[in-house]
Design an enzyme around this catalytic site. Structure first.
Site, mmCIF file in Angstrom:
data_model
loop_
_atom_site.group_PDB
_atom_site.id
_atom_site.type_symbol
_atom_site.label_atom_id
_atom_site.label_comp_id
_atom_site.label_asym_id
_atom_site.label_seq_id
_atom_site.Cartn_x
_atom_site.Cartn_y
_atom_site.Cartn_z
ATOM 1 N N ASN A 165 126.256 108.383 23.538
ATOM 2 C CA ASN A 165 125.508 109.333 24.370
ATOM 3 C C ASN A 165 126.124 109.320 25.769
ATOM 4 O OD1 ASN A 165 123.693 110.824 25.815
ATOM 5 N ND2 ASN A 165 121.979 109.378 25.614
ATOM 6 N N TRP A 166 126.932 110.326 26.045
ATOM 7 C CA TRP A 166 127.638 110.359 27.335
ATOM 8 C C TRP A 166 126.735 110.785 28.486
ATOM 9 C CZ3 TRP A 166 133.018 113.015 25.993
ATOM 10 C CH2 TRP A 166 133.828 112.086 25.330
ATOM 11 N N LYS A 167 125.539 111.252 28.164
ATOM 12 C CA LYS A 167 124.602 111.707 29.222
ATOM 13 C C LYS A 167 125.303 112.725 30.130
ATOM 14 C CE LYS A 167 122.150 107.437 28.634
ATOM 15 N NZ LYS A 167 121.209 106.455 29.146
ATOM 16 N N HIS B 110 114.897 111.988 23.807
ATOM 17 C CA HIS B 110 115.491 110.852 24.517
ATOM 18 C C HIS B 110 114.576 110.467 25.680
ATOM 19 C CE1 HIS B 110 118.096 108.556 27.157
ATOM 20 N NE2 HIS B 110 118.757 108.240 26.057
ATOM 21 N N GLU C 220 115.054 109.785 28.657
ATOM 22 C CA GLU C 220 115.273 110.487 29.932
ATOM 23 C C GLU C 220 114.689 111.892 29.876
ATOM 24 O OE1 GLU C 220 119.446 109.552 30.095
ATOM 25 O OE2 GLU C 220 118.858 107.453 30.339
ATOM 26 N N GLU D 186 114.703 103.064 21.245
ATOM 27 C CA GLU D 186 115.307 102.772 22.543
ATOM 28 C C GLU D 186 114.200 102.372 23.521
ATOM 29 O OE1 GLU D 186 119.360 104.833 23.062
ATOM 30 O OE2 GLU D 186 117.841 106.284 23.595
ATOM 31 N N GLY E 136 120.045 101.536 30.252
ATOM 32 C CA GLY E 136 120.799 101.580 31.499
ATOM 33 C C GLY E 136 120.460 100.459 32.460
ATOM 34 N N SER F 182 121.238 99.377 26.598
ATOM 35 C CA SER F 182 122.141 98.356 27.149
ATOM 36 C C SER F 182 122.976 97.643 26.085
ATOM 37 C CB SER F 182 121.364 97.341 28.003
ATOM 38 O OG SER F 182 120.858 97.977 29.158
ATOM 39 N N GLY G 288 124.911 104.365 25.535
ATOM 40 C CA GLY G 288 125.156 105.196 26.709
ATOM 41 C C GLY G 288 126.354 104.682 27.495
ATOM 42 N N GLY G 289 126.077 103.884 28.529
ATOM 43 C CA GLY G 289 127.106 103.436 29.471
ATOM 44 C C GLY G 289 128.362 102.880 28.820
HETATM 45 P P1 PGA Z 1 122.562 102.683 27.727
HETATM 46 O O1 PGA Z 1 121.857 104.052 27.253
HETATM 47 O O2 PGA Z 1 123.410 102.208 26.579
HETATM 48 O O3 PGA Z 1 123.371 103.074 28.935
HETATM 49 O O4 PGA Z 1 121.460 101.728 28.044
HETATM 50 C C1 PGA Z 1 121.437 104.212 25.922
HETATM 51 C C2 PGA Z 1 120.800 105.571 25.752
HETATM 52 O O5 PGA Z 1 120.110 106.036 26.672
HETATM 53 O O6 PGA Z 1 120.965 106.222 24.707
#
Ligand code: PGA
Length: 249
Positions: free
Chosen positions: A9-11, A96, A98, A168, A174, A213, A234-235
């Site tokens: 997930n590149w956001k 998600h 966010e 999640e 994050g 994370s 994500g990250g």
């Molecule tokens: P993260 O994000 O790996 O940066 O914690 C995961 C996600 O939101 O899908």
């Protein structure tokens, strides 16, 4: 969909220029493996670039991070499931954290988005997870069950068997503070039971991914945890070498 899934997930990161370079480096490094599914969720603006870069690589799929509930019309700034599908997406994230917590997405909307996704031939990955205060109050299961029940409300058992749910925990996204494999395992087990309760044998086939994370150090233990069928990252998916290492676990 019980084959292990590794989803990036590149956001709101990686524009088309960087995406082109990323995919060239990643596809050079990553040899197709029949024992796992890889999915990239780029920004909608980089989707076309990623799809183009993956021509001839049917082992790697692409999805969108969000869709709107309607197929078309006066919804300035939104992307629909049919347009995403036409642009080459095969998956969409729905709900998600966010989207839920920054943009106010409701359970009701996640239900409609799952339906819109299926209508357009996209496979939804429904994201669920509790806030830190909800975990501290001991209501993790209630929150997850509410989000799961609402999001899946209109879907057939057949769809449920072929889609994925991502657990999640919001406090882990994050933050660098991942759930322990034991904590993840316990909630995944709870989700599996809820899916079976909802859809019988079909609920045994839904992939349940962990996200929050995940990095190249903790990925192996999270991936190996009971009831964890894959990872949503994500990250740590923003770096070619790190992401390739995680996909290899
Ligand atoms: P993260 O994000 O790996 O940066 O914690 C995961 C996600 O939101 O899908």
């Amino acid at each position: 969909m019980r084959r292990p899934v590794f989803a990036a997930n590149w956001k709101m990161n990686i524009g088309p220029t960087e995406a082109r370079a990323f995919m060239a480096a990643f596809t050079a490094k990553w040899t197709p493996r029949a024992d796992r599914s890889l999915i990239f969720f780029p920004s909608a603006l980089s989707l076309g670039t990623v799809v183009h870069a993956l021509a001839g690589r049917s082992d790697i799929a692409v999805g969108v991070q969000n869709i709107w509930t309607e197929d078309k019309g006066a919804f300035t700034g939104e992307n629909s499931a049919p347009i995403a599908a036409e642009a080459g997406a095969r998956y969409t994230l729905v709900g998600h954290s966010e989207r839920r917590h920054i943009f106010g997405e409701t359970d009701e909307q996640t239900a409609k988005k799952c339906v819109a996704a299926v209508r357009a031939g996209l496979t939804p990955i429904l994201c669920v997870g509790e806030l830190l205060e909800e975990r501290e109050q001991g209501i993790t299961h209630d929150v997850v069950l509410r989000q799961l029940t609402a999001g899946l409300r209109e879907l057939s058992d057949e769809t449920i068997a072929s889609m994925a749910v991502a657990y999640e925990p919001v406090w882990a996204i994050g933050t660098g503070k991942n759930a322990t494999p034991e904590d993840a395992s316990a909630v995944h087990r709870f989700i599996r039971d809820a899916l079976i309760e909802r859809s019988g044998i079909a609920g045994e086939s839904t992939a349940i991914l962990y996200g929050g994370s995940v990095n190249s150090t903790n990925c192996a233990s999270l991936r190996a945890a009971d009831h964890v069928d894959g990872l949503l990252v994500g990250g740590a998916s923003l770096d070619v070498d790190t992401w390739a290492r995680i996909c290899g676990t």
